[in-house]
Motif scaffolding. Structure first.
Motif, PDB file in Angstrom:
ATOM      1  N   ASN A 141       4.737   4.513  -4.542  1.00 49.27           N
ATOM      2  CA  ASN A 141       5.651   4.879  -5.627  1.00 49.27           C
ATOM      3  C   ASN A 141       6.775   3.858  -5.782  1.00 49.27           C
ATOM      4  N   ASP A 142       7.144   3.236  -4.670  1.00 54.41           N
ATOM      5  CA  ASP A 142       8.112   2.131  -4.706  1.00 54.41           C
ATOM      6  C   ASP A 142       7.656   1.122  -3.655  1.00 54.41           C
ATOM      7  N   VAL A 143       6.646   0.349  -4.021  1.00 51.98           N
ATOM      8  CA  VAL A 143       6.002  -0.531  -3.050  1.00 51.98           C
ATOM      9  C   VAL A 143       6.954  -1.606  -2.542  1.00 51.98           C
ATOM     10  N   GLN A 144       7.875  -2.047  -3.385  1.00 54.83           N
ATOM     11  CA  GLN A 144       8.835  -3.066  -2.959  1.00 54.83           C
ATOM     12  C   GLN A 144       9.767  -2.507  -1.878  1.00 54.83           C
ATOM     13  N   LYS A 145      10.220  -1.271  -2.053  1.00 48.13           N
ATOM     14  CA  LYS A 145      11.124  -0.689  -1.060  1.00 48.13           C
ATOM     15  C   LYS A 145      10.410  -0.469   0.261  1.00 48.13           C
ATOM     16  N   VAL A 146       9.155  -0.018   0.219  1.00 53.21           N
ATOM     17  CA  VAL A 146       8.381   0.132   1.461  1.00 53.21           C
ATOM     18  C   VAL A 146       8.234  -1.211   2.147  1.00 53.21           C
ATOM     19  N   ASN A 147       7.918  -2.221   1.364  1.00 50.54           N
ATOM     20  CA  ASN A 147       7.807  -3.583   1.887  1.00 50.54           C
ATOM     21  C   ASN A 147       9.093  -4.005   2.611  1.00 50.54           C
ATOM     22  N   ASP A 148      10.226  -3.734   1.988  1.00 57.78           N
ATOM     23  CA  ASP A 148      11.510  -4.141   2.567  1.00 57.78           C
ATOM     24  C   ASP A 148      11.850  -3.329   3.810  1.00 57.78           C
ATOM     25  N   LEU A 149      11.578  -2.022   3.776  1.00 55.54           N
ATOM     26  CA  LEU A 149      11.861  -1.171   4.932  1.00 55.54           C
ATOM     27  C   LEU A 149      11.075  -1.614   6.167  1.00 55.54           C
ATOM     28  N   LEU A 150       9.821  -2.022   5.943  1.00 60.26           N
ATOM     29  CA  LEU A 150       8.951  -2.390   7.057  1.00 60.26           C
ATOM     30  C   LEU A 150       9.009  -3.878   7.384  1.00 60.26           C
ATOM     31  N   SER A 230      -3.970   9.257 -18.322  1.00 58.93           N
ATOM     32  CA  SER A 230      -3.159   9.173 -19.541  1.00 58.93           C
ATOM     33  C   SER A 230      -1.709   8.856 -19.222  1.00 58.93           C
ATOM     34  N   ASN A 231      -1.397   8.817 -17.932  1.00 52.00           N
ATOM     35  CA  ASN A 231      -0.021   8.587 -17.500  1.00 52.00           C
ATOM     36  C   ASN A 231       0.008   7.432 -16.495  1.00 52.00           C
ATOM     37  N   PRO A 232       0.050   6.191 -16.992  1.00 50.67           N
ATOM     38  CA  PRO A 232       0.020   5.041 -16.073  1.00 50.67           C
ATOM     39  C   PRO A 232       1.165   5.093 -15.064  1.00 50.67           C
ATOM     40  N   ILE A 233       0.836   4.859 -13.802  1.00 50.92           N
ATOM     41  CA  ILE A 233       1.861   4.868 -12.750  1.00 50.92           C
ATOM     42  C   ILE A 233       1.738   3.601 -11.901  1.00 50.92           C
ATOM     43  N   ARG A 234       2.795   3.305 -11.181  1.00 48.76           N
ATOM     44  CA  ARG A 234       2.831   2.196 -10.211  1.00 48.76           C
ATOM     45  C   ARG A 234       2.415   0.871 -10.848  1.00 48.76           C
ATOM     46  N   MET A 235       2.885   0.643 -12.056  1.00 47.79           N
ATOM     47  CA  MET A 235       2.531  -0.583 -12.759  1.00 47.79           C
ATOM     48  C   MET A 235       3.257  -1.802 -12.183  1.00 47.79           C
ATOM     49  N   ASP A 236       4.136  -1.554 -11.223  1.00 49.28           N
ATOM     50  CA  ASP A 236       4.818  -2.661 -10.548  1.00 49.28           C
ATOM     51  C   ASP A 236       3.990  -3.257  -9.420  1.00 49.28           C
ATOM     52  N   VAL A 237       2.845  -2.647  -9.121  1.00 51.88           N
ATOM     53  CA  VAL A 237       2.035  -3.124  -7.990  1.00 51.88           C
ATOM     54  C   VAL A 237       1.467  -4.521  -8.253  1.00 51.88           C
ATOM     55  N   ALA A 238       0.975  -4.771  -9.457  1.00 50.31           N
ATOM     56  CA  ALA A 238       0.365  -6.080  -9.750  1.00 50.31           C
ATOM     57  C   ALA A 238       1.353  -7.229  -9.585  1.00 50.31           C
ATOM     58  N   PRO A 239       2.540  -7.164 -10.193  1.00 53.97           N
ATOM     59  CA  PRO A 239       3.501  -8.259  -9.960  1.00 53.97           C
ATOM     60  C   PRO A 239       3.955  -8.339  -8.505  1.00 53.97           C
ATOM     61  N   PHE A 240       4.010  -7.196  -7.823  1.00 55.13           N
ATOM     62  CA  PHE A 240       4.372  -7.212  -6.396  1.00 55.13           C
ATOM     63  C   PHE A 240       3.342  -8.014  -5.596  1.00 55.13           C
ATOM     64  N   LEU A 241       2.060  -7.798  -5.880  1.00 52.75           N
ATOM     65  CA  LEU A 241       1.004  -8.518  -5.159  1.00 52.75           C
ATOM     66  C   LEU A 241       1.126 -10.029  -5.359  1.00 52.75           C
ATOM     67  N   LYS A 242       1.398 -10.430  -6.570  1.00 45.95           N
ATOM     68  CA  LYS A 242       1.534 -11.852  -6.837  1.00 45.95           C
ATOM     69  C   LYS A 242       2.770 -12.431  -6.124  1.00 45.95           C
ATOM     70  N   MET A 243       3.838 -11.643  -6.071  1.00 41.88           N
ATOM     71  CA  MET A 243       5.014 -12.066  -5.357  1.00 41.88           C
ATOM     72  C   MET A 243       4.740 -12.260  -3.862  1.00 41.88           C
ATOM     73  N   LYS A 244       3.804 -11.443  -3.354  1.00 39.81           N
ATOM     74  CA  LYS A 244       3.433 -11.524  -1.939  1.00 39.81           C
ATOM     75  C   LYS A 244       2.342 -12.564  -1.695  1.00 39.81           C
ATOM     76  N   ASN A 245       2.000 -13.332  -2.748  1.00 39.64           N
ATOM     77  CA  ASN A 245       0.956 -14.371  -2.661  1.00 39.64           C
ATOM     78  C   ASN A 245      -0.409 -13.803  -2.308  1.00 39.64           C
ATOM     79  N   VAL A 246      -0.721 -12.672  -2.947  1.00 43.59           N
ATOM     80  CA  VAL A 246      -2.012 -12.008  -2.761  1.00 43.59           C
ATOM     81  C   VAL A 246      -2.580 -11.695  -4.142  1.00 43.59           C
ATOM     82  N   ASN A 247      -3.919 -11.785  -4.281  1.00 41.99           N
ATOM     83  CA  ASN A 247      -4.591 -11.428  -5.532  1.00 41.99           C
ATOM     84  C   ASN A 247      -4.047 -12.209  -6.732  1.00 41.99           C
TER      85      ASN A 247
END
Length: 249
Positions: A141-150, A230-247
């Motif tokens: 739901n907030d992949v960037q925050k999980v990334n930062d916490l861990l 019908s309710n797109p969610i977590r659309m921040d995941v794709a740019p997050f992956l690219k930021m992490k140099n993945v996919n």
């Protein structure tokens, strides 16, 4: 596979309420060691498992997830796709040579499958020990925050959590799509031929929701899927992956 292992798999249900009892170190080690025995592509083992014992971190993850059982469980595991380890064992020249592959969609698929296979081994082992489990995709739901916490380095991404503990509920076994809708012979079964099985399943799931002891409701699988997609969610995941140099390619 023993009959008892098959019985464990066939009786799986998600547990969302756990007793206030922590797992022992022996149980944790058994679960993780079993996870490591899962099949892995080319022996890469492209995953890392992080056990969360810090109550502050668990509370923040529960807030991200919106689910109390992220905090209230016997132990919380977070499964991460990990290509950082492979990259770092090479020399600078070797890392440069590996870069294109490490950024590919293929290796993103590999890390995701490796982590999922390991997690399923962990889940079955936990259930075999008499524990309950619940997978937690809601950590994204907030992949960037999980990334930062861990404190995850480049090329390591949080995929999902696994809450494990002593069950404090006994939910009914939830039905699955009919065998005929999922298993196709030689080629894909056209949707027109799947529809009768899906309609059958809609009725079965509707009846299940009407008779289960908790959260009774009127719903079908078809209605759920239409609402979900019908309710797109977590659309921040794709740019997050690219930021992490993945996919990236």
């Amino acid at each position: 596979m023993t009959i008892s292992a098959i019985d464990t798999i066939m009786s799986h249900r998600s547990i969302r309420k756990f007793k206030n009892q922590k797992l022992s170190e022996e149980q944790i080690q058994t679960i993780v060691t079993a996870a490591q025995q899962a099949s892995t592509s080319s022996h890469v083992m492209a995953y890392t498992i992080i056990g969360i014992t810090d109550e502050s971190i668990k509370e923040q993850l529960a807030e991200i997830s919106g689910q109390p059982y992220v905090k209230d469980n016997g132990h919380l595991f977070v499964f991460c796709g990990d290509l950082h380890r492979v990259e770092q064992i090479g020399s600078n020249e070797e890392r440069l040579a590996m870069q294109k592959s490490l950024e590919s969609s293929e290796q993103f698929i590999v890390m995701t499958i490796d982590a999922a296979l390991a997690a399923q081994n962990a889940a079955i082992t936990a259930e075999g020990l008499g524990l309950g489990i619940c997978f937690l995709g809601s950590l994204r739901n907030d992949v960037q925050k999980v990334n930062d916490l861990l404190r995850l380095p480049p090329r390591v991404i949080p995929l999902f959590g696994l809450a494990v503990g002593y069950p404090d509920q006994e939910p009914e076994l939830k039905p699955r799509l009919p065998y005929e809708a999922v298993y196709h012979h030689n080629t894909y079964l056209q949707i027109e031929k799947q529809l009768p099985f899906i309609q059958q399943f809609d009725q079965e799931l509707h009846d299940y929701y009407q008779i289960r002891t908790q959260n009774k409701r009127k719903d079908t699988w078809t209605e759920q899927m239409v609402r979900k997609f019908s309710n797109p969610i977590r659309m921040d995941v794709a740019p997050f992956l690219k930021m992490k140099n993945v996919n990236k390619q």
